[in-house]
Design a protein around this motif. Sequence first.
Motif, PDB file in Angstrom:
ATOM      1  N   ALA A  22       0.831  -1.204   0.000  1.00 36.45           N
ATOM      2  CA  ALA A  22       0.000   0.000   0.000  1.00 36.45           C
ATOM      3  C   ALA A  22       0.865   1.253   0.000  1.00 36.45           C
ATOM      4  CB  ALA A  22      -0.944  -0.002   1.193  1.00 36.45           C
ATOM      5  N   LYS A  23       1.961   1.249   0.767  1.00 38.58           N
ATOM      6  CA  LYS A  23       2.855   2.415   0.780  1.00 38.58           C
ATOM      7  C   LYS A  23       3.476   2.628  -0.599  1.00 38.58           C
ATOM      8  CE  LYS A  23       4.023   2.638   5.645  1.00 38.58           C
ATOM      9  NZ  LYS A  23       5.067   2.583   6.658  1.00 38.58           N
ATOM     10  N   THR A  24       3.814   1.542  -1.260  1.00 40.93           N
ATOM     11  CA  THR A  24       4.373   1.650  -2.605  1.00 40.93           C
ATOM     12  C   THR A  24       3.306   2.154  -3.580  1.00 40.93           C
ATOM     13  OG1 THR A  24       5.937  -0.117  -2.111  1.00 40.93           O
ATOM     14  CG2 THR A  24       5.579   0.396  -4.427  1.00 40.93           C
ATOM     15  N   ALA A  25       2.080   1.626  -3.462  1.00 37.65           N
ATOM     16  CA  ALA A  25       0.974   2.096  -4.308  1.00 37.65           C
ATOM     17  C   ALA A  25       0.698   3.578  -4.048  1.00 37.65           C
ATOM     18  CB  ALA A  25      -0.282   1.270  -4.055  1.00 37.65           C
ATOM     19  N   GLN A  26       0.839   4.001  -2.818  1.00 37.05           N
ATOM     20  CA  GLN A  26       0.638   5.403  -2.464  1.00 37.05           C
ATOM     21  C   GLN A  26       1.693   6.276  -3.149  1.00 37.05           C
ATOM     22  OE1 GLN A  26       0.339   5.917   1.766  1.00 37.05           O
ATOM     23  NE2 GLN A  26      -0.224   8.068   1.610  1.00 37.05           N
ATOM     24  N   LYS A  27       2.911   5.799  -3.200  1.00 39.90           N
ATOM     25  CA  LYS A  27       3.995   6.533  -3.870  1.00 39.90           C
ATOM     26  C   LYS A  27       3.698   6.653  -5.372  1.00 39.90           C
ATOM     27  CE  LYS A  27       8.827   7.057  -2.933  1.00 39.90           C
ATOM     28  NZ  LYS A  27       8.719   8.281  -2.232  1.00 39.90           N
ATOM     29  N   VAL A  33      -4.636  -1.843  -3.968  1.00 35.06           N
ATOM     30  CA  VAL A  33      -3.884  -3.092  -3.890  1.00 35.06           C
ATOM     31  C   VAL A  33      -4.843  -4.277  -3.839  1.00 35.06           C
ATOM     32  CG1 VAL A  33      -2.339  -4.486  -2.424  1.00 35.06           C
ATOM     33  CG2 VAL A  33      -1.787  -2.095  -2.894  1.00 35.06           C
ATOM     34  N   LYS A  34      -5.862  -4.186  -2.990  1.00 37.14           N
ATOM     35  CA  LYS A  34      -6.852  -5.269  -2.873  1.00 37.14           C
ATOM     36  C   LYS A  34      -7.572  -5.493  -4.197  1.00 37.14           C
ATOM     37  CE  LYS A  34      -7.896  -5.058   2.020  1.00 37.14           C
ATOM     38  NZ  LYS A  34      -8.951  -4.799   3.024  1.00 37.14           N
ATOM     39  N   MET A  35      -7.870  -4.405  -4.902  1.00 42.26           N
ATOM     40  CA  MET A  35      -8.615  -4.501  -6.156  1.00 42.26           C
ATOM     41  C   MET A  35      -7.839  -5.305  -7.197  1.00 42.26           C
ATOM     42  SD  MET A  35      -9.998  -1.396  -8.582  1.00 42.26           S
ATOM     43  CE  MET A  35      -8.372  -0.827  -9.025  1.00 42.26           C
ATOM     44  N   VAL A  36      -6.517  -5.189  -7.208  1.00 42.75           N
ATOM     45  CA  VAL A  36      -5.742  -5.842  -8.264  1.00 42.75           C
ATOM     46  C   VAL A  36      -5.129  -7.178  -7.837  1.00 42.75           C
ATOM     47  CG1 VAL A  36      -5.246  -3.655  -9.407  1.00 42.75           C
ATOM     48  CG2 VAL A  36      -3.589  -4.580  -7.761  1.00 42.75           C
ATOM     49  N   GLN A  37      -5.328  -7.550  -6.586  1.00 40.13           N
ATOM     50  CA  GLN A  37      -4.777  -8.842  -6.125  1.00 40.13           C
ATOM     51  C   GLN A  37      -5.582  -9.997  -6.674  1.00 40.13           C
ATOM     52  OE1 GLN A  37      -4.581  -8.109  -1.852  1.00 40.13           O
ATOM     53  NE2 GLN A  37      -2.385  -8.335  -1.956  1.00 40.13           N
ATOM     54  N   GLU A  60      -4.130  10.180   5.355  1.00 39.57           N
ATOM     55  CA  GLU A  60      -4.729   8.943   5.873  1.00 39.57           C
ATOM     56  C   GLU A  60      -5.723   8.353   4.866  1.00 39.57           C
ATOM     57  OE1 GLU A  60      -7.644   7.471   9.503  1.00 39.57           O
ATOM     58  OE2 GLU A  60      -6.620   9.393   9.695  1.00 39.57           O
ATOM     59  N   GLU A  61      -6.539   9.209   4.272  1.00 39.69           N
ATOM     60  CA  GLU A  61      -7.516   8.748   3.285  1.00 39.69           C
ATOM     61  C   GLU A  61      -6.819   8.220   2.037  1.00 39.69           C
ATOM     62  OE1 GLU A  61     -11.196  11.736   4.442  1.00 39.69           O
ATOM     63  OE2 GLU A  61      -9.517  12.493   3.260  1.00 39.69           O
ATOM     64  N   GLN A  62      -5.758   8.895   1.619  1.00 41.74           N
ATOM     65  CA  GLN A  62      -4.989   8.419   0.466  1.00 41.74           C
ATOM     66  C   GLN A  62      -4.387   7.050   0.763  1.00 41.74           C
ATOM     67  OE1 GLN A  62      -2.254  11.655  -0.073  1.00 41.74           O
ATOM     68  NE2 GLN A  62      -3.628  12.778  -1.426  1.00 41.74           N
ATOM     69  N   HIS A  63      -3.892   6.866   1.982  1.00 37.76           N
ATOM     70  CA  HIS A  63      -3.296   5.582   2.351  1.00 37.76           C
ATOM     71  C   HIS A  63      -4.352   4.470   2.307  1.00 37.76           C
ATOM     72  CE1 HIS A  63      -0.302   2.934   4.024  1.00 37.76           C
ATOM     73  NE2 HIS A  63      -1.156   2.567   4.961  1.00 37.76           N
ATOM     74  N   LYS A  64      -5.544   4.774   2.780  1.00 43.82           N
ATOM     75  CA  LYS A  64      -6.638   3.787   2.733  1.00 43.82           C
ATOM     76  C   LYS A  64      -7.019   3.475   1.289  1.00 43.82           C
ATOM     77  CE  LYS A  64      -8.498   4.778   7.263  1.00 43.82           C
ATOM     78  NZ  LYS A  64      -9.592   5.326   8.048  1.00 43.82           N
ATOM     79  N   LEU A  65      -7.044   4.499   0.447  1.00 39.92           N
ATOM     80  CA  LEU A  65      -7.340   4.279  -0.970  1.00 39.92           C
ATOM     81  C   LEU A  65      -6.258   3.419  -1.613  1.00 39.92           C
ATOM     82  CD1 LEU A  65      -9.167   4.773  -3.402  1.00 39.92           C
ATOM     83  CD2 LEU A  65      -8.025   6.987  -3.725  1.00 39.92           C
ATOM     84  N   ALA A  66      -5.014   3.635  -1.230  1.00 43.69           N
ATOM     85  CA  ALA A  66      -3.912   2.809  -1.745  1.00 43.69           C
ATOM     86  C   ALA A  66      -4.119   1.346  -1.351  1.00 43.69           C
ATOM     87  CB  ALA A  66      -2.570   3.317  -1.223  1.00 43.69           C
ATOM     88  N   HIS A  67      -4.557   1.108  -0.102  1.00 35.99           N
ATOM     89  CA  HIS A  67      -4.863  -0.265   0.326  1.00 35.99           C
ATOM     90  C   HIS A  67      -5.969  -0.856  -0.555  1.00 35.99           C
ATOM     91  CE1 HIS A  67      -2.718  -1.465   4.005  1.00 35.99           C
ATOM     92  NE2 HIS A  67      -2.660  -0.182   4.304  1.00 35.99           N
ATOM     93  N   MET A  68      -6.986  -0.055  -0.844  1.00 37.37           N
ATOM     94  CA  MET A  68      -8.097  -0.550  -1.660  1.00 37.37           C
ATOM     95  C   MET A  68      -7.642  -0.847  -3.081  1.00 37.37           C
ATOM     96  SD  MET A  68     -11.234   1.717   0.029  1.00 37.37           S
ATOM     97  CE  MET A  68     -11.479   2.610  -1.422  1.00 37.37           C
TER      98      MET A  68
END
Length: 105
Positions: free
Chosen positions: A57-62, A101-105, A91-99
Amino acid sequence: MAFESHNNAENKVEEKLQSMGEEKKDEVLTSFETFKSYLGDKVSKGEKLGMNEEQLAKTAQKVADYLADHESARNREEKLLQELWKVGNEEEQHKLAHMLVKMVQ
């Protein structure tokens, strides 16, 4: 050691994005399905390197930070993601990054 490796991976993400040719960027960003496939491939590679969901998620956020700052949206889905990214706090951007990642797994 894993933390050092992760920081190195984050730095390489930005370098790789900056060095990606315009033709390749257009290829990846023109179609949202192609973008999801590209992101899914990168997430899969990260998992094989031992990255956990937080690191992914941190990488996706970057990646999202880079795209929001340097690229224009090329389709409706990317435009929506870009607008959500811009109005969200960190914080919201980080949560979106998690989402993402989940979407493409």
